[in-house]
Write an enzyme that holds these catalytic residues in place. Structure first.
Site, PDB file in Angstrom:
ATOM      1  N   MET A  91       1.278   9.716  64.648  1.00  0.00           N
ATOM      2  CA  MET A  91      -0.149   9.410  64.775  1.00  0.00           C
ATOM      3  C   MET A  91      -0.878   9.719  63.476  1.00  0.00           C
ATOM      4  O   MET A  91      -2.105   9.874  63.456  1.00  0.00           O
ATOM      5  CB  MET A  91      -0.763  10.179  65.942  1.00  0.00           C
ATOM      6  CG  MET A  91      -0.233   9.717  67.286  1.00  0.00           C
ATOM      7  SD  MET A  91      -1.369   9.965  68.680  1.00  0.00           S
ATOM      8  CE  MET A  91      -1.667  11.721  68.590  1.00  0.00           C
ATOM      9  N   HIS A 144       6.474  16.091  59.577  1.00  0.00           N
ATOM     10  CA  HIS A 144       6.769  14.667  59.537  1.00  0.00           C
ATOM     11  C   HIS A 144       7.722  14.335  58.390  1.00  0.00           C
ATOM     12  O   HIS A 144       8.614  13.493  58.527  1.00  0.00           O
ATOM     13  CB  HIS A 144       5.477  13.859  59.370  1.00  0.00           C
ATOM     14  CG  HIS A 144       4.501  14.009  60.485  1.00  0.00           C
ATOM     15  ND1 HIS A 144       3.352  14.758  60.365  1.00  0.00           N
ATOM     16  CD2 HIS A 144       4.491  13.501  61.745  1.00  0.00           C
ATOM     17  CE1 HIS A 144       2.679  14.700  61.492  1.00  0.00           C
ATOM     18  NE2 HIS A 144       3.337  13.957  62.352  1.00  0.00           N
ATOM     19  N   GLY A 187      10.013  15.231  66.529  1.00  0.00           N
ATOM     20  CA  GLY A 187      10.040  16.664  66.271  1.00  0.00           C
ATOM     21  C   GLY A 187      10.256  17.473  67.543  1.00  0.00           C
ATOM     22  O   GLY A 187       9.742  17.136  68.611  1.00  0.00           O
ATOM     23  N   LYS A 190       9.036  20.313  68.152  1.00  0.00           N
ATOM     24  CA  LYS A 190       7.842  21.043  68.577  1.00  0.00           C
ATOM     25  C   LYS A 190       7.283  20.442  69.860  1.00  0.00           C
ATOM     26  O   LYS A 190       6.818  21.159  70.743  1.00  0.00           O
ATOM     27  CB  LYS A 190       6.770  21.022  67.484  1.00  0.00           C
ATOM     28  CG  LYS A 190       5.505  21.792  67.879  1.00  0.00           C
ATOM     29  CD  LYS A 190       4.435  21.724  66.817  1.00  0.00           C
ATOM     30  CE  LYS A 190       3.766  20.376  66.790  1.00  0.00           C
ATOM     31  NZ  LYS A 190       2.906  20.158  68.003  1.00  0.00           N
ATOM     32  N   ASP A 191       7.334  19.119  69.956  1.00  0.00           N
ATOM     33  CA  ASP A 191       6.905  18.423  71.173  1.00  0.00           C
ATOM     34  C   ASP A 191       8.130  18.188  72.059  1.00  0.00           C
ATOM     35  O   ASP A 191       8.513  17.042  72.319  1.00  0.00           O
ATOM     36  CB  ASP A 191       6.221  17.113  70.802  1.00  0.00           C
ATOM     37  CG  ASP A 191       4.969  17.328  69.967  1.00  0.00           C
ATOM     38  OD1 ASP A 191       3.971  17.799  70.518  1.00  0.00           O
ATOM     39  OD2 ASP A 191       5.018  17.053  68.752  1.00  0.00           O
ATOM     40  N   VAL A 215       9.306  22.453  62.005  1.00  0.00           N
ATOM     41  CA  VAL A 215       9.011  23.018  60.683  1.00  0.00           C
ATOM     42  C   VAL A 215       7.846  23.982  60.836  1.00  0.00           C
ATOM     43  O   VAL A 215       6.851  23.674  61.499  1.00  0.00           O
ATOM     44  CB  VAL A 215       8.672  21.909  59.667  1.00  0.00           C
ATOM     45  CG1 VAL A 215       8.263  22.500  58.331  1.00  0.00           C
ATOM     46  CG2 VAL A 215       9.873  20.981  59.500  1.00  0.00           C
ATOM     47  N   SER A 234      -0.698  18.667  63.285  1.00  0.00           N
ATOM     48  CA  SER A 234      -1.902  18.022  62.757  1.00  0.00           C
ATOM     49  C   SER A 234      -3.156  18.731  63.248  1.00  0.00           C
ATOM     50  O   SER A 234      -4.200  18.699  62.587  1.00  0.00           O
ATOM     51  CB  SER A 234      -1.938  16.550  63.187  1.00  0.00           C
ATOM     52  OG  SER A 234      -0.803  15.861  62.680  1.00  0.00           O
TER      53      SER A 234
END
Length: 284
Positions: free
Chosen positions: A29, A36, A145, A147-148, A174, A184
């Site tokens: 996004m 990223h 990623g 993280k999600d 990361v 973000s």
């Protein structure tokens, strides 16, 4: 790097390459950061052609969420992609009809807890847009990623259930030097809130260390984590230990995989993170 703004344009650009080249796809996004970039680097290792998309998907934002304020930094993102060696950047104005989509996908079971409980309909929007992007780009590999993690698990299940010919790979989260997961939404944090936010990763690491030392009682792990959060004046929206594939709750740690998940609001930002939990052979 070539930039496409419509589905027809990116399809046309990729059509002649599919017969002889492998394509890796990184959907984003925008508001790109080092997380990223790690996905893009991995994509370049795995495929001949790397495609990145930048699209702020309105279907995955609920009422009173940050769609209008979500950071949009296309020029800076495009430079990062070009410098990283991305071959194609797909930046559509919209992926839906002007009247809105009439046919969408629905995520069930895996989406009913964790972030899905707090954000009803969010993952329906995610699987709908990822399905559209996969249909347009037709990648061999897609990278997301860790993280999600819930999103990753749901997309993997979508690909499996719908018999999609794409391999979905997760890439390790990361982190900033102090452990905060890159996001973000970190740019929403004031300096004070940024200092508080690191408590999320500290809480998860404390759980990981306890598990590695042999503690199998998840209540004990959560008590340690909640104490760290309380010291930073943070109250978790959720703090759970679950099976990483089914996302079902675990009552105790054992030899089977487990992952700790956290979400919390810090200032105006809603942050999420997760971490694997492992027990040594001796502690089981």
């Amino acid at each position: 790097m070539r930039i496409a703004h419509t589905p027809a344009e990116i399809r046309r650009q990729l059509k002649s390459l599919r017969a002889s080249k492998t394509i890796a796809f990184v959907p984003t996004m925008g508001c790109l950061h080092a997380g990223h970039m790690s996905l893009i680097r991995k994509a370049k290792q795995l495929a001949d052609i790397v495609v990145v998309s930048i699209y702020v998907n309105p279907l995955q934002f609920g009422p009173n969420e940050d769609l209008d304020n979500y950071p949009r930094t296309f020029d800076a993102d495009a430079k990062l992609c070009a410098d990283a060696g991305v071959d194609f950047l797909f930046n559509p104005a919209t992926l839906y009809p002007a009247s809105g989509p009439k046919i969408t996908l629905k995520a069930t079971q895996l989406s009913e807890h964790l972030c899905g409980k707090a954000r009803p309909g969010h993952f329906d929007g995610v699987v709908t847009v990822v399905n559209i992007l996969f249909n347009i780009v037709q990648p061999d590999i897609a990278l997301f990623g860790e993280k999600d993690w819930q999103q990753l698990a749901i997309i993997r299940r979508m690909v499996s259930d719908l018999q999609m010919a794409v391999e979905v790979l997760g890439v390790e989260t990361v982190r900033e030097p102090d452990g905060l997961a890159m996001s973000s939404r970190n740019r929403y944090l004031s300096e004070t809130d940024r200092n508080r936010a690191v408590a999320l990763s500290k809480a998860l690491r404390a759980m990981q260390q306890l598990a590695a030392a042999g503690e199998s009682d998840i209540g004990v792990l959560k008590d340690r984590a909640n104490a760290i959060l309380a010291a930073a004046d943070i109250s978790a929206e959720y703090l759970d230990v679950r099976n990483p594939n089914s996302l079902k709750n675990k009552n105790r740690l054992n030899s089977r995989p487990a992952r700790a998940f956290i979400a919390a609001r810090v200032g105006s930002a809603r942050l999420i993170d997760n971490i694997p939990l492992h027990q040594t052979e001796e502690s089981q």
